[in-house]
Structures are given as C-alpha cells and as structure tokens.
Design a protein around this motif. Structure first.
Motif, short mmCIF file in Angstrom:
data_model
loop_
_atom_site.label_atom_id
_atom_site.label_comp_id
_atom_site.label_asym_id
_atom_site.label_seq_id
_atom_site.Cartn_x
_atom_site.Cartn_y
_atom_site.Cartn_z
N VAL A 455 -35.42 23.10 13.02
CA VAL A 455 -36.78 22.70 12.85
C VAL A 455 -36.82 22.18 11.46
O VAL A 455 -37.18 21.00 10.96
CB VAL A 455 -37.76 23.89 12.99
N GLN A 456 -36.08 22.97 10.34
CA GLN A 456 -36.18 22.37 8.93
C GLN A 456 -35.15 21.04 8.82
O GLN A 456 -35.86 20.08 8.02
CB GLN A 456 -35.36 23.64 8.12
N SER A 457 -34.18 20.82 9.44
CA SER A 457 -33.36 19.66 9.67
C SER A 457 -34.40 18.49 10.26
O SER A 457 -34.33 17.49 9.59
CB SER A 457 -32.18 19.86 10.43
N LYS A 460 -37.06 17.72 7.47
CA LYS A 460 -36.27 17.15 6.36
C LYS A 460 -35.94 15.51 6.62
O LYS A 460 -36.10 14.60 5.80
CB LYS A 460 -35.08 17.75 6.03
N ALA A 461 -35.66 15.22 7.74
CA ALA A 461 -35.41 13.99 8.40
C ALA A 461 -36.53 13.27 8.49
O ALA A 461 -36.62 11.81 8.63
CB ALA A 461 -34.67 13.91 9.56
N HIS A 462 -37.69 13.69 8.59
CA HIS A 462 -38.93 13.03 8.75
C HIS A 462 -40.14 12.97 7.60
O HIS A 462 -41.17 12.25 7.49
CB HIS A 462 -39.80 13.38 10.05
N VAL A 463 -39.69 13.69 6.42
CA VAL A 463 -40.65 13.31 5.33
C VAL A 463 -40.56 11.97 4.70
O VAL A 463 -39.48 11.35 5.01
CB VAL A 463 -40.42 14.49 4.39
N SER A 464 -41.55 11.74 3.88
CA SER A 464 -41.50 10.58 3.14
C SER A 464 -42.33 10.49 1.89
O SER A 464 -42.62 11.69 1.52
CB SER A 464 -42.05 9.27 4.03
N ALA A 465 -42.04 9.59 1.22
CA ALA A 465 -42.79 9.47 -0.17
C ALA A 465 -44.19 10.06 -0.21
O ALA A 465 -44.90 10.54 -1.07
CB ALA A 465 -42.68 8.38 -0.77
N ASP A 466 -45.00 9.53 1.05
CA ASP A 466 -46.39 9.95 1.09
C ASP A 466 -46.61 11.01 2.23
O ASP A 466 -47.73 11.31 2.54
CB ASP A 466 -47.22 8.51 1.81
N ARG A 467 -45.82 11.62 2.66
CA ARG A 467 -45.82 12.74 3.60
C ARG A 467 -44.84 13.84 3.25
O ARG A 467 -43.64 13.57 3.56
CB ARG A 467 -45.80 12.02 5.12
N GLY A 468 -45.24 14.99 2.75
CA GLY A 468 -44.47 16.06 2.34
C GLY A 468 -43.80 16.84 3.61
O GLY A 468 -44.35 16.70 4.71
N ALA A 473 -44.21 19.23 9.16
CA ALA A 473 -44.13 20.65 9.67
C ALA A 473 -45.37 20.79 10.52
O ALA A 473 -45.44 21.01 11.95
CB ALA A 473 -44.06 21.69 8.77
N LEU A 474 -46.66 20.28 10.18
CA LEU A 474 -47.84 20.62 10.82
C LEU A 474 -47.83 19.40 12.12
O LEU A 474 -48.31 19.90 13.24
CB LEU A 474 -48.95 20.29 9.92
#
Length: 584
Positions: A455-457, A460-468, A473-474
């Motif tokens: 899940v954490q991986s 991490k692979a889908h965060v962006s500068a505008d999306r923490g 996770a939500l």
C-alpha cells in the motif's frame, strides 16, 4: 449534461433481460449476466445501494448465529463467500477480529435445542454460555477449512480477556475471539460491481451485439404484452418506465424480467399485474458514534454478543467512528425505515451491558440509518428466527415474459446468489455459462496491494507535487486500484481541494458526476463518500458541493436550491443529521 444512463435505455428500449432493483443482488446479477454476453439492462428507482444494501451492518460474515436456526447450507456458503470476497475485493473487504464476551459456562444448553426445533424463544431468554459458543465456533471453523483465509477461533479466560480488553464488563467469565470480515464501503463496492458489468457489456457490444446498460432513478410503472416491432417477436413483455429525474415515461421490452427489489418484491410484482405474497421483511437500525473512548476500548475489534433480550448485537470500530447495531423488528414497507427513539435507548443500554464504565449519550451520535431486510414471509415465526437464506420464484408471465423474483438474500452471499440467478436466466435463454466470477477480481480489487508495505509503495508511486500522501491514500481507499483512472482524470486539468473538506476536490466531484451516475447531492454525501456517515456534513459543504456539481449535471440556481433543501431533509428525516446551508 444529458442523462446518458437513462438515455441509453430510451434510445434502445429493449433487451433480452431486464433487472429491476439496484441493490447488491440485482447489480451482482447484472454483472454476471453481462460477463456471459447476455443483452441485459438494469433499472433502480432510487440510487444504487440506497435500500437494505446500504443499511447493512457493514459485515461480510458466515452468520454464526444462523447455526442455531439449522441453516447449515447458508452458513457454509457464507463462509466460503466471505473467504472469496477477501481475495477478490480486498480494497473494501477486510478481516474483522471479533470478540464475544461470555458471562456463563453452561447457560442455554437446555433451551437451545428448543429454539432450534421451534424457531421461537420460549419464555425469558437464556443467554448462550461458553459451552454452546465453543460448539458453534468449532462448527464455524470446520466450514472454513477448505480455502480458509482467516485464523481459527480462540478462547480466553477472564484474566487474559480483560488484559486484552480491559474496559469489558468485569463480570465476564470468558471471551471467544474469531475472525469474520467487514465492508467499510458497501455503496462503493456496489458501484464497482456495476461498472464491471457495464464494461463487460461494452466489450460484448463489439463482438456479440449484446450490451449491458444500467440506470438509477428509473422506476417501474406498469407492465403489458410486447407489441410486434420490426425483427422482434412478441413473446416478451413491455414495461412502462419513468425517469425520476426528468419525469419522462417510456416503454421498454424484455423477454425475461428479474425482480430484485428486496422487501418491495411483492409491490413490484403487483405493478406488473401479478401480485405475490413472498416477502415479510424486518427493520434493522444502527447508530454511528463519534466516541474516542469507546473506539479505544474496542481495540480494533468487533464486540459481538447477546443482549439481555436474546438479540445478537454488535459494537465495532469503522475508521474513526463506532458502529452499533442492530434491531430486528417487523417492518411496514409503506413507511420510510428510520431509527426510533426507542431503538436508540436500546443501543445505549446494550453498550453499557459490556462496557459499563464508558458513558455514552445521544450527543455522541453523528448518524443513524435503518433498512428493511428482504426476508421471506414468516407469519408466526419471530423475526430473529426468520431464515436468512434465499430462493428464486419463477413465473411464466401472462403478458409474455418469464419473471424471476428473488426472495431473501444477504450481502455476504451476493456473488453466489447472482451466479445462481444468472444460471436460471441462462437456462431460460438456452445459453451456457462462459466464465465464472468465483475468482474474478471486482473493480478496484484487481492488483490491489497485498500488504501494508505494498500500500505504501503504491501511494509513493502516485503522489505528485499537488497531491500529497494523505490525499493519495484516501483515493486508494475510496476507489481501490481504480484510483489510477481517477488520478488520471484529476491530473488532466486544474484542480483544488474544497474549502469545506480536504477529502474532496473539484475535479473528483466532476469525475463522480460524469462516471458514477450521481443524480442528487445526497448521493455524494451518503453513498459516493462517507462524509454523512461520519458526521462531517456542514452547511458550507452542502453549498460548495452543489456549486461544483451544478456544471456537469446542468443544475440552474433553482435546481441547486432544491438539491440543498432535499439533502437537508433526507439527512434530517432518515439519519437524524441536522444541517442547514449558509444560503438564506
């Protein structure tokens, strides 16, 4: 924006099979038939999962208490299906550790056989003691030995039980712990099942000429024989449907009608000109508490126990809230199911039965909900002993169509039930089953991470500068791996979080409006998100969500005001949530 779902039915007003009812059993049958290449349509008079399917105890369970009713086939099927759903819908269905506090050793040994034989409570209820519970759990475990995915039960003496759950009633003698499963987002799981069916229909439309179309807010008005039309014969029947959002009436023709309207099966049959007396549903209510002390006392477990009236009840954590339920009383389906003051008193009392030193009052209730179970007619049988199994009634309609009516059915067995119902339809059509759904991942369960590290991986692979990380996770929690499709939509234009909540953004609301058949403001608050369930709806949120939805759904100023008014009314009348918008 045009009503594309209902419009698709109006533009091609015929199908081999028409399913009436968009709860989990109707939607599950829709998916199964679509996967077999059947030309199938589904209509639901309200929103998907709005009735009993959305008012469940949010459990996926084998039904250990049904053993006492002698429903061994149902319990075995339920345990098998629970294990399957843990594998094919891991984004929504999670293992649930469950503890039963026990106050005696041999109590109920003499009265239990009478309950088993008569399906009635004889005199004052005798609580089930450790001997009976141990016997039941051992049998329960045996049903899960093939393909089991959860640990076997354990017994604890008083000292160890209180060490693990120190706020339990100090008078307990034992505690039995076993595993079932929970579904924290039943409405979203229903949507995933629906979209699987729609996608299967899109694939088949290019190869076999069949489609799978579904629309909420379309109700059945009446039924008559099919008129000859073009290359169709007149062996089927034509039903009159009503688009509840526009008021438009239109005819739709099908060879087979499948009635999955739950507690309203008899009324639906009556509308089709063939009254029946199959149903005898009972009402179940729940409350949701914002109570950190009670949440901590549960220690991540469901507390499942017998109250003083013999009713099996539950307390369990759902995220940052605590769910308490449920009642089981005869229902009047002509009235909306609501949680009464008497039921709330009952819930507050039962909490004190197992957590006597934790004060709970009405001020900590953030949401209530009620539904009518689709149980068979039970005459003199007491509600708690009515069978939770299901059956399928077939009628060769005098107007041409064959009508299948589903009597009963529960959340846990929806996949197996849908398979059974689909097989009956396939047999009627002279078709063979092409694929099984037994191991087929549901929606965003496909490729879902197998553990917390995964899940954490993924996050991490889908965060962006505008999306923490928290926002990502939500999205994974809300959509499963379908979040990748949602994220692509979010990233395809300018986006920002709402002012009133960090759990929704402008483009996510636009995604819901365009891809999830949102018909009303309340759909987003109650069924597309958990905001209402958790008591997080504010006047500012009502106004802001309405303003964003107005564009894609074509709401003018008057329609926006009406949506806000209606949402306030639904939340207050059905869920005891008092919210007032900020607009005069």
């Amino acid at each position: 924006m045009p009503r594309t779902a209902a419009a698709a039915l109006r533009e091609r007003p015929q199908a081999k099979v028409l399913i009436i009812g968009g709860g989990i059993n109707g939607v599950g049958t829709f998916r199964d038939l679509a996967l077999q290449g059947v030309d199938v349509a589904l209509v639901e008079r309200g929103d998907y999962c709005q009735g009993a399917s959305g008012a469940s105890s949010h459990m996926i369970h084998g039904g250990i208490r049904y053993l006492e009713n002698g429903e061994f086939r149902l319990v075995r099927e339920s345990v098998v299906e629970r294990n399957r759903l843990l594998r094919i819908a891991p984004h929504y269905v999670k293992p649930l550790q469950t503890t039963i506090p026990i106050f005696s050793t041999f109590s109920g040994v003499l009265s239990a056989p009478l309950r088993f034989l008569t399906h009635k409570q004889q005199g004052k209820p005798k609580e089930r003691g450790a001997f009976l519970i141990k016997l039941g759990l051992s049998m329960y475990d045996s049903f899960s030995r093939d393909g089991g995915t959860v640990p076997r039960h354990q017994f604890r003496g008083r000292k160890r039980a209180l060490a693990e759950l120190p706020r339990l009633h100090p008078g307990i003698k034992y505690a039995a712990t076993y595993f079932d499963a929970s579904v924290h987002n039943p409405e979203r799981l229903t949507l995933d099942v629906l979209q699987d069916g729609e996608k299967a229909g899109q694939v088949n439309a290019g190869t076999a000429g069949s489609t799978a179309r579904a629309s909420n807010y379309v109700s059945l008005q009446s039924m008559g024989p099919a008129a000859p039309a073009g290359n169709r014969n007149s062996s089927g029947s034509t039903v009159q449907l009503r688009d509840e959002l526009t008021g438009e009436l239109f005819d739709f023709t099908a060879d087979i009608i499948v009635n999955t309207t739950g507690a309203w099966v008899d009324l639906t049959n009556e509308a089709m000109g063939a009254a029946s007396r199959f149903m005898g549903g009972t009402k179940g209510s729940h409350i949701v508490l914002d109570h950190p002390q009670l949440l901590e006392a549960c220690n991540g477990r469901e507390i499942f126990f017998e109250h003083t009236d013999g009713r099996i009840v539950l307390i369990y954590p759902m995220g940052d809230r605590v769910l308490v339920g449920t009642t089981d009383v005869d229902a009047d389906i002509s009235q909306d199911a609501v949680c009464t003051d008497g039921e709330i008193d009952y819930f507050l009392e039962l909490i004190g039965h197992v957590f006597p030193d934790i004060p709970v009052d009405r001020g900590q209730i953030v949401y209530t909900f009620s539904g009518v179970r689709p149980l068979p007619r039970h005459d003199e049988t007491q509600p708690g002993f009515v069978s939770r199994d299901y059956r399928i009634e077939r009628r060769a309609g005098g107007t041409g169509s064959v009508v299948f009516s589903l009597v009963g059915g529960k959340w846990t067995t929806f996949r197996a039930l849908a398979e059974h119902l689909a097989n009956d339809v396939l047999s009627e059509l002279g078709m063979e089953r092409k694929v099984s759904t037994a191991t087929m991942a549901i929606g965003g369960g496909a490729g879902f991470p197998a553990n917390e590290a995964g899940v954490q991986s993924w996050i991490k692979a889908h965060v962006s500068a505008d999306r923490g990380a928290d926002r990502t996770a939500l999205l994974l929690t809300r959509y499963g791996t379908r979040a990748e499709e949602v994220i692509s939509f979010l990233d395809d234009g300018p986006d920002q979080l709402l002012r009133s909540t960090r759990e929704l953004s402008i483009r996510e609301l636009e995604y819901m409006a365009r891809h999830e058949q949102v018909g009303h403001l309340a759909d987003v608050l109650i069924r597309r998100t958990s905001l209402a369930f958790r008591g997080l709806v504010t006047g500012e949120l009502l106004n802001e969500v309405t303003e964003v939805l107005a564009g894609p759904l074509g709401w003018d100023a008057a329609a926006q005001a009406q949506e806000i008014h209606d949402a306030e009314e639904v939340l207050g009348r059905l869920h005891r949530v008092q919210v007032h918008s900020l607009v005069a």
